[in-house]
Design a protein around this motif. Sequence first.
Motif, PDB file in Angstrom:
ATOM      1  N   GLN A   1       0.769  -1.130   0.202  1.00 48.37           N
ATOM      2  CA  GLN A   1       0.267  -0.089  -0.217  1.00 48.37           C
ATOM      3  C   GLN A   1       0.997   0.868  -0.105  1.00 48.37           C
ATOM      4  N   ALA A   2       2.208   1.487  -0.867  1.00 45.45           N
ATOM      5  CA  ALA A   2       3.204   1.789  -0.919  1.00 45.45           C
ATOM      6  C   ALA A   2       3.047   3.018  -2.074  1.00 45.45           C
ATOM      7  N   LYS A   3       1.850   2.767  -2.437  1.00 47.93           N
ATOM      8  CA  LYS A   3       1.706   3.941  -3.848  1.00 47.93           C
ATOM      9  C   LYS A   3       0.733   5.041  -3.906  1.00 47.93           C
ATOM     10  N   LEU A   4      -0.116   6.051  -4.208  1.00 48.87           N
ATOM     11  CA  LEU A   4      -1.251   6.546  -4.199  1.00 48.87           C
ATOM     12  C   LEU A   4      -1.374   6.438  -5.263  1.00 48.87           C
ATOM     13  N   ARG A   5      -2.942   6.156  -5.659  1.00 52.79           N
ATOM     14  CA  ARG A   5      -3.775   5.777  -6.179  1.00 52.79           C
ATOM     15  C   ARG A   5      -4.171   7.349  -7.479  1.00 52.79           C
ATOM     16  N   GLN A   6      -3.594   6.719  -8.523  1.00 56.47           N
ATOM     17  CA  GLN A   6      -3.577   7.070 -10.257  1.00 56.47           C
ATOM     18  C   GLN A   6      -4.956   7.401 -10.463  1.00 56.47           C
ATOM     19  N   SER A   7      -5.975   6.512  -9.706  1.00 53.18           N
ATOM     20  CA  SER A   7      -7.914   5.947 -10.794  1.00 53.18           C
ATOM     21  C   SER A   7      -8.388   5.451  -9.379  1.00 53.18           C
ATOM     22  N   LEU A   8     -10.173   6.061  -9.469  1.00 52.51           N
ATOM     23  CA  LEU A   8     -10.389   5.639  -8.485  1.00 52.51           C
ATOM     24  C   LEU A   8     -10.808   4.152  -8.742  1.00 52.51           C
ATOM     25  N   LEU A   9     -11.115   3.967  -9.662  1.00 57.31           N
ATOM     26  CA  LEU A   9     -11.413   2.066 -10.489  1.00 57.31           C
ATOM     27  C   LEU A   9     -10.976   1.481  -9.233  1.00 57.31           C
TER      28      LEU A   9
END
Lengths: 358, 801
Positions: free
Chosen positions: B544-552
């Motif tokens: 869970q180390a990355k921030l999302r680039q999409s909400l999907l």
Amino acid sequence: MTSNLTNPMNLNDSLDVLRRETVAAISEASDSETLAAIEAGAVGRESPIAAARRSLGKMAPEERRDAGRLINDVAKELEALVEERREELRADERAAKITAEAIDVTVDYTRLPQGRLHIIQQVMDEVCDIFVGLGYHIAEGPEAELAWYNFDALNTPPDHPGRLESDTMYLDYGKPEDEMLLRAHTSPIQARYMETHEPPVYIVAPGRAYRNDTIDASHLPVFHQIEGLAVDESIEFSDLKGTLAEFARQFFGSTTQVRMRPHFFPFTEPSAELDVSCFNCDGGESSCRVCKGVGWLEMLGCGMVDPNVFTAVGYDPEEVTGFAFGMGVERLAMVRHGIDSIRHFVDNDVRFLNQFPG
Amino acid sequence: MRVSLNWLREYVDLPTDDVSELKRAFDMLGHAVEEVEHFTAGWTDVYIGKVLRVAPHPNADAIRVTHVDLGDGEEHQIICGAWNFEAGAVVPVAIPGAVLPGGFEIGTRAIRGVESHGMICSERELGLGELHEGIMVLDDDAPIGAPFESILALPDVVFDLEITNNRPDVMGMVGVARELAAWYETDVKYPDVTLDTVAGDPRLEVVITATDGCNRFVAREMRDVSIGAAPLWMTERLRKAGVRAISNIVDVSNYVMLEMGHPMHAFDADAIAGDRLEVRWAAAGETLETLDGEVRELTGDDLVIVDDEGPTSLAAVMGGARSEVVDTTSRVIMEAASWNPPTVMYTSRRHDLRSEASARFERGVDPNLADDANARACKLLQEIGGGVILETVIDEHPNRFEPVAVNLNERTVQRLLGTGFDLARAESLLRRLHLDVAVGSELEVTVPTYRPDLTRPADLVEEIARLADFDTFAETVPTGPAGGLLIEQRRSRLAHNLLRGAGLIQAINLPFVAEEELAAFNSDTVDGVAPLVVTVRNPLREDQAKLRQSLLPGLLRKVRENRNRGLETVALFESGRVFFAQPWADDERVPEQPVRLAVAITGPFGGEGMGSQSSLADATTALALVRNLADGLGVAIERRPGTQAGFHPTRTAELAVDGAVLGYAGELHPELAEAFEISGRVAIIELDLDPLVADQPSVQMRQVSTYPHVDFDLSFEVDIGTNAGGLVAATVGVSELVESASIFDDYRSGSGERAVAIRYRLRAPDRTLDSDEIAGEREKMINEAAAQGAVLRGGSGTEAQ
């Protein structure tokens, strides 16, 4: 018998017979078709009345006038009766149809789409609306934020434990001297707003905040906050108390009382925690499931803006005073709606979300 | 901080016993009471007795027969299985009829043929602790025949206080007493710290080389101390404070920490190698075995106390095993040192060693308290453990703290608290805190070093407000300027409400994702890796180390979870930020983080009638929702065939506003549906919210025509790949009389032919259309369609309504 109508000698009697027979038939007619047939038979184109009218021409002029009036009177009377009966039958038919098309109103025959706003969104919107009513604007800001706005601008000392990686989530981004993090509260919005706006300032700042907390019943690494800030020429401590009391009454109910207790936050001085009287038991029941008999519910942190915060954003602490407060949206929702675990908010179980209309 | 009321009374005369009144005093002083615990004797009929004789049991080896004096002139015969006492011991005795914790009733009974009239009790039997190896042996001077609870300070009430981080002074009973004394306007009785010493120099010298980490180091040497158990009055106080009793030496150091707020450490002086202790920064990689038996690897940010053999204590946090007080200890170095708070904070967290001591040091222990606290500890240890205290005190004091003067004028007080606070009132409230206040045109307040939180006028204002009692302040509401929502904020809510009205449920997801998940909806991946990823340096979990680039991805996971709960239809939307590692147009200093709106729907969706199922959500549902948003928000959203990672290649529209791409609407790619374990089609949308909710010019009314309309249909043969929406727009574009136009049939034959039927409604603003005019418009449309490659198949009449 009715053919006698063309015979003037019998006209009177014959009309009387026709009238009586037809009147009886009209009143006995049980549907509009029968009635129409009776009408046609009595006064229609082929009826004795029509025949009698046609025969008037053969009569002597002095007889014609009396006979004509006699025929017309009977015809009018019968037509009126037919019309009256027709209305009655129509009413009966409408009533029968209405009876026949009854529905069971306890059954959902049709369902229209109806969604929900997330309870967190609902509470956030509601709190913002309360403050809008008190004269506030809504300010927003970035979630990936400079440490300067999250800590330094808010008078947080360089060695404050909140800055530790065990508490705050940092991002690998940008220049090392511009340390980047996921904001730990929505207060950076206040600092940003003051940087770009002259006083007076009355804002609430809703949004997400991040802490390095593992998920359990009372912790989420991402939660929602609403912070408020009022800066003006003569804001006093009592204004903070009164504003939050007004908020509490609108949010929890009109009889809600508030209590402030001294506390400590780096960005306010004096600082306080606000308790609201238990809306469930009004502070009276030792067995209350909401307040556990305490009578008060710890609700939010607040205080008078620390002079260092004003200095950091370019305000003169000698010119203005102000207050700030911050509340957790999840906490507000949990307390008011009896929600037992903060996990529900991110589980997004439709059966949970659907429970809260709005 | 757990505060025993009986213990507290030793330092302050309280005007009340009322627990709720005292709780209110603590709360309103800012030391919130988290819990109130009542301590009572958990027994009845337990008395203090003296063992007169101990004899073997005639029929059993493991137990003995005692005779006990209970002060009533009789000898009570009691059988006892414990062996840790002899005749002369003073003990707690439960007499017949007594009830012990747990409802255990004591009677007279015969044990292996000998009558026992009661029981001599252990700690555990009385609920006072865990010890059960022997019975409790009390002080020799305990009053024989008195109820046992009379020497235990019972009943008692313990207030568990939440002490804020800025108040090191309230982390001791004396400081708590000082706060209550200020509240009730009374005095504090400080503990006795006068010592009887003997001439002599400690065997050690102390050198502080890490002067930036240690403010002061005070130590005294005691000799000939008898190590043993601490007396009951002390262990009872420790018990109520939540501290386990260990031995008189350790217990005294804990007791003084609780009493004075200054942590203390006792070394076995004989276990220290050499004759010199040094306080220095640890070398990276150095190790130390701490009291808990753990071998800890140190860093250059840890402070250590070292002797000739290396580190012997992790300064401020935990002592070392090597110099620990043990059963044979008789020569004790009692140390009271104060440390730099951030150092303690970092070390205690790094080694996960948070303790009563670290909690105090992190708040900042007053170096000027060290000597009194140290003397107090030595005095108490001498009282209970005997021995002598050497006169020479080790006192290294590299960083001296002096009281600070803070000036406070009336305006400052009144600006924050109101006109009810004049200088005289401010002065009297501050004096209650025992601050030295000189009165002139303003107040000059001298703040003792135990109050490091008071350095500025605003800090003093807080003290004034606090002692004035926050409850006495009025509730007023400032009259500021008018407030309101910004247009974008109103329109964002409208967007939410449009989706809600269409039957979607709002979800809120965490924005943390795994690296792999980023690629699924990113069309710009290089070798399967998404670019511009923002990484959390200290994630909760590595996946869970990355921030999302999409909400999907988040929404789809929730679709699956809800499906798995047995829900046939799941229709969710979310609005939230996504993150890209490039400068943001709104603020170049932070990463790009626009607000997105996303939708995911699967299963039967739409209105539902009994017996008539609503249709299954698919790409057309997504397109309809886009239409809803566009119409509801009054924004023209252009749609054209588009491709985007994660979306179905032939059932997806690219969305644009004013030519700028806004997002995509269509269906989830079947491969991803499989990957997300969702059976059936999933309608999905993701778009940037900001362009949709941006301010729009006010709509100006168009006159509504009162003249009759004319409807007619045109059916065209078109190429299978035709953009029929464009055909409608083109044909509508050639006539100024079209009121509305819509495709009502889209037929595709198995062999690739396609026919599109369009219904047009014409109406003039100012006249009834005549048949020539209608025919002319119809002709123009057919010609335009032909120009677009659409061949007229047929059409209905032009029936005026």
